[in-house]
Design a protein around this motif. Structure first.
Motif, PDB file in Angstrom:
ATOM      1  N   THR A 233       1.898  -4.203  -5.837  1.00  0.00           N
ATOM      2  CA  THR A 233       2.018  -4.483  -4.394  1.00  0.00           C
ATOM      3  C   THR A 233       3.359  -4.065  -3.812  1.00  0.00           C
ATOM      4  O   THR A 233       3.745  -4.538  -2.739  1.00  0.00           O
ATOM      5  N   ILE A 234       4.077  -3.171  -4.494  1.00  0.00           N
ATOM      6  CA  ILE A 234       5.318  -2.657  -3.907  1.00  0.00           C
ATOM      7  C   ILE A 234       4.974  -1.726  -2.749  1.00  0.00           C
ATOM      8  O   ILE A 234       5.513  -1.858  -1.653  1.00  0.00           O
TER       9      ILE A 234
ATOM     10  N   THR B 125       8.933  -6.695  -4.529  1.00  0.00           N
ATOM     11  CA  THR B 125       7.735  -5.958  -4.087  1.00  0.00           C
ATOM     12  C   THR B 125       7.689  -5.734  -2.581  1.00  0.00           C
ATOM     13  O   THR B 125       6.625  -5.493  -2.021  1.00  0.00           O
TER      14      THR B 125
HETATM   15  K   LIG Z   1       4.969  -4.346  -0.285  1.00  0.00           K
END
Ligand SMILES: [K+]
Ligand SMILES: [K+]
Lengths: 294, 294
Positions: A233-234, B125
């Motif tokens: 989820t970066i 993230t």
């Molecule tokens: K993100």
């Protein structure tokens, strides 16, 4: 309130695991519904805005070319800054490289597929940032959408994680049986962990990446990098999957396979991380307790 | 292994909460160390690459201007596509708008502050994507960095969350005492929730946003949007905090205040979401159980 207290004992792994799958299904349906509502809303607030931006770019370019057959330094800088400004306001990368073909049709980037992709990017917190709301309404809605969508996503992933945990436990028990029968405990444990990690990496990372690399004509390494940046989820957004040049009319199918695979990956990652986090926590605290005692 | 099992009973809220703060401190120190290691590595792998990219843009522009006093349609498209390509390879937005001043010094965007900011963006993230690694080494390291950093971050936030949970419980107990003495339970509960939510929003969102809006000369709404997109870890990257025009030599201080505030916000958000997720889970499952029974 009293009802909910009664169910807290073992709420998800109810009678023989049936509730897990039923509630998973309910949540997935709810999630899809929520995605479609969000996508429609974003498309509604953003579409007109991006069309205006694209028209502006074309106007600038035409104006520059008709007014100045001899273009100066200052003119180009001015043009360039203008274009950058409008690019930042929601014209896609694909459209950017089509600018020379002036006859092409005007189209907003907020197509239905893109809108669903955006809504998914919000609630998974991936947020590539290639496509973002620029109107005040869109931004307000985006915040509200995240506030509801994030807990929903977390809930879904946690239920999914619990289902996976059950599977993991069975798998571990099989491995344990194997270990006890052979009795070479230490060496076999390392082999077990090695095999498990290899299997996980192949299933969750290497296989989906290969599919992306094939359909989007990317280097395999780039696909792996993109995929890992996505499932953690970066979501940098420096590379995003395009419109599947090899899919033809089935690009929707490709998109949904990608979505499902990303959610799978996120579930596994969150399970792994929560497990390793618990392990680290226990270890850290036991070290701290030890140093307090000693 | 046996030691860790003994500490699992109530591992974090140990004797009178001292372990929580000690382990929090240890983790924060470890996190800072990890950030600096990551920042140095990213700076090392990326710096030369971005300098080359910026030099290329300048060369192209110079070439275009000296060769063609009369620029044609095709030339501009060509120039434009080239510039876009190199912009996508790591030249910052700020430098983009400085292109007309040709005499300016060459500088990589991978300054120490930016490198730390990037490392933080990976392990939280958030991943704005304004600054990303483009070398293969940088990308490989980025993946490895995330694999270790993400569980570390999760662990830190969970310990922070537990500390916060203790505080929340005390706060709730004070509210409960208030409620019992007055006995207008329903109405007072709504007032309690309303006040709590207001206080949380002011502390975690409105106050930091106001500081950002003031120092970066943004509209207040934009600052709030940016801040919420950040603490939810969505991180679109369409807007990022600049180099604090009003800070002068203290821009480092501003950056670290921002970092701390974001981590605070993330902790509160994750606590809120886990609480509401638990509540939703209980509610969903009680509804499902009810429908199964009825
Ligand atoms: K993100
Ligand atoms: K992002």
């Amino acid at each position: 309130m009293d009802e909910s207290k009664n169910t807290t004992a073992n709420p998800v792994n109810g009678q023989n695991g049936k509730i897990t799958w039923k509630s998973s299904l309910c949540l997935v349906v709810l999630l899809y519904f929520y995605l479609i509502v969000g996508a429609s809303m974003f498309r509604a607030t953003e579409r007109a805005n991006t069309l205006v931006a694209e028209q502006e770019i074309r106007k600038r370019l035409k104006h520059l070319l008709t007014k100045n057959p001899c273009v100066t330094d200052v003119d180009i800088s001015h043009f360039y800054n203008n274009v950058s400004y409008y690019l930042a306001r929601g014209v896609s990368l694909r459209q950017r490289f089509r600018l020379d073909r002036e006859g092409g049709e005007l189209e907003s980037i907020w197509t239905p597929t893109v809108s669903v992709a955006f809504a998914l990017q919000v609630i998974t917190t991936i947020g590539y940032g290639q496509i973002v709301p620029h109107t005040t309404t869109g931004r307000l809605f985006c915040m509200a959408y995240a506030m509801v969508g994030l807990p929903l996503m977390a809930l879904t992933l946690s239920v999914f994680g619990r289902s996976l945990q059950g599977f993991t436990k069975k798998y571990m028990r099989t491995l344990d049986l194997l270990r006890k029968s052979v009795k070479q405990q230490r060496a076999l444990l390392i082999v077990q962990i090695f095999i498990t990690v290899c299997l996980l990496i192949i299933t969750v990372v290497l296989f989906p990446s290969a599919i992306i690399a094939y359909f989007d004509n990317w280097r395999y390494f780039d696909a792996i990098y993109f995929y890992i940046i996505t499932i953690t989820t970066i979501g940098f957004g420096d590379m995003v999957i395009g419109d599947c040049s090899k899919c033809g009319p089935n690009s929707w199918l490709f998109f949904f396979v990608f979505m499902f695979s990303v959610l799978m990956g996120m579930g596994v990652i969150s399970l792994l991380f929560s497990a390793s986090s618990n392990y680290q926590k226990e270890k850290t605290l036991s070290v701290i307790n030890y140093s307090r005692a000693g």
